[in-house]
Write an enzyme that holds these catalytic residues in place. Structure first.
Site, short mmCIF file in Angstrom:
data_model
loop_
_atom_site.label_atom_id
_atom_site.label_comp_id
_atom_site.label_asym_id
_atom_site.label_seq_id
_atom_site.Cartn_x
_atom_site.Cartn_y
_atom_site.Cartn_z
N VAL A 63 -5.92 54.86 0.26
CA VAL A 63 -5.32 55.12 1.54
C VAL A 63 -3.60 55.34 1.40
O VAL A 63 -3.15 54.95 0.49
CB VAL A 63 -5.37 53.82 2.45
CG1 VAL A 63 -6.89 53.40 2.82
CG2 VAL A 63 -4.82 52.57 1.61
N SER A 64 -3.34 56.04 2.27
CA SER A 64 -1.96 56.78 2.04
C SER A 64 -0.70 55.66 2.49
O SER A 64 0.55 55.56 2.15
CB SER A 64 -1.74 57.87 3.12
OG SER A 64 -2.50 58.86 2.50
N SER A 65 -1.13 54.60 3.29
CA SER A 65 -0.27 53.55 3.49
C SER A 65 -0.88 52.06 3.50
O SER A 65 -2.24 51.95 3.72
CB SER A 65 0.47 53.64 4.97
OG SER A 65 -0.52 53.68 5.89
N GLN A 68 -3.34 51.22 6.53
CA GLN A 68 -4.35 51.80 6.71
C GLN A 68 -5.77 51.00 6.19
O GLN A 68 -5.53 50.18 5.47
CB GLN A 68 -4.53 53.13 6.17
CG GLN A 68 -3.67 54.26 6.69
CD GLN A 68 -3.79 55.79 6.11
OE1 GLN A 68 -4.24 55.69 4.94
NE2 GLN A 68 -3.38 56.81 6.81
#
Length: 243
Positions: A63-65, A68
């Site tokens: 996940v990018s953050s 998420q």
């Protein structure tokens, strides 16, 4: 009305076959004895199980953050023997310990399952490098969303072509997004509405970091305590010196 004739009993030995040979009593006794014996059923050989050298199914999710959710990727991948996770955005391979551990774990005949291409790599060059590393170990990579499979033993030229096309479009899309962001920032600055990204270190933290470094602590330890990288700490210290 006719009458039945007298019936005479006779011994089997008196019965003659066409060739004129009488039926001996010994054969009658043998026939009677054989009918009492039930032949044992033939034993069916138990099949030997075939041994197969099947590898494990590994899954990689990213996940990018931190806020998420990984549930959607896990649902797409399905059941796996081992899962590897990176939960923060990372532009460099060194900042993705889950991916590095995953590549080191894979063995011959293993299969790596990834929900989509953009979860595994952030550029076409990086994607090609990762796939080559995995297939060189005898393992394969399967992308669920794109329906592509890459392995050392099965090189499909159509899959390779599609990989290049998809990777190029992904890079193009990211460049368009960055360009739009830059245009939006420029318009916001012109309108006096852009305040910039929140600073990683406050003036008080910069002073605290400088005092600790002057007291003999290493810059690496100070950066870790402040939750920033060494390069970020250096940049803030250099900027503070120029004031």
């Amino acid at each position: 009305m006719g009458q039945w004739s007298r019936i005479d009993d006779f011994h089997p030995e008196q019965v003659l076959f066409d060739a004129g040979e009488a039926w001996p009593k010994s054969k009658t006794d043998q026939l009677l004895n054989d009918t009492d014996v039930v032949p044992a059923p033939e034993e069916t050989p138990t099949p030997t199980p075939k041994t197969t050298d099947l590898g494990q199914r590994a899954g990689y999710v990213r996940v990018s953050s931190a806020d998420q959710n990984l549930a959607r990727q896990r649902e797409a991948i399905g059941a796996v023997d081992r899962e590897f996770v990176d939960e923060l955005s990372a532009r460099a391979r060194a900042q993705r310990p889950g991916l590095e551990e995953c590549i080191a774990y894979l063995r011959n005949h293993d299969e790596l399952i990834v929900a989509s291409i953009d979860r595994l790599a952030r550029s076409l060059v990086d994607l090609r490098t990762i796939i080559d590393q995995i297939t060189a170990k005898g393992a394969s990579v399967r992308f669920i969303k794109e329906g592509l499979v890459f392995s050392a033993t099965d090189q499909d030229p159509r899959a390779t072509l599609m990989l290049g096309i998809l990777g190029s479009f992904a890079e193009f899309e990211r460049s368009i997004i960055r360009e739009r962001q830059a245009e939006g920032i420029a318009l916001a600055k012109k309108a006096g509405k852009f305040t910039g990204r929140k600073k990683a270190l406050s003036p008080a933290q910069i002073k605290q970091a400088r005092d600790r470094i002057d007291a003999g602590e290493s810059k690496t330890a100070v950066a870790q305590d402040l939750g920033v990288g060494r390069a970020t700490l250096y940049r803030y210290l250099m900027t503070d010196n120029k004031r």
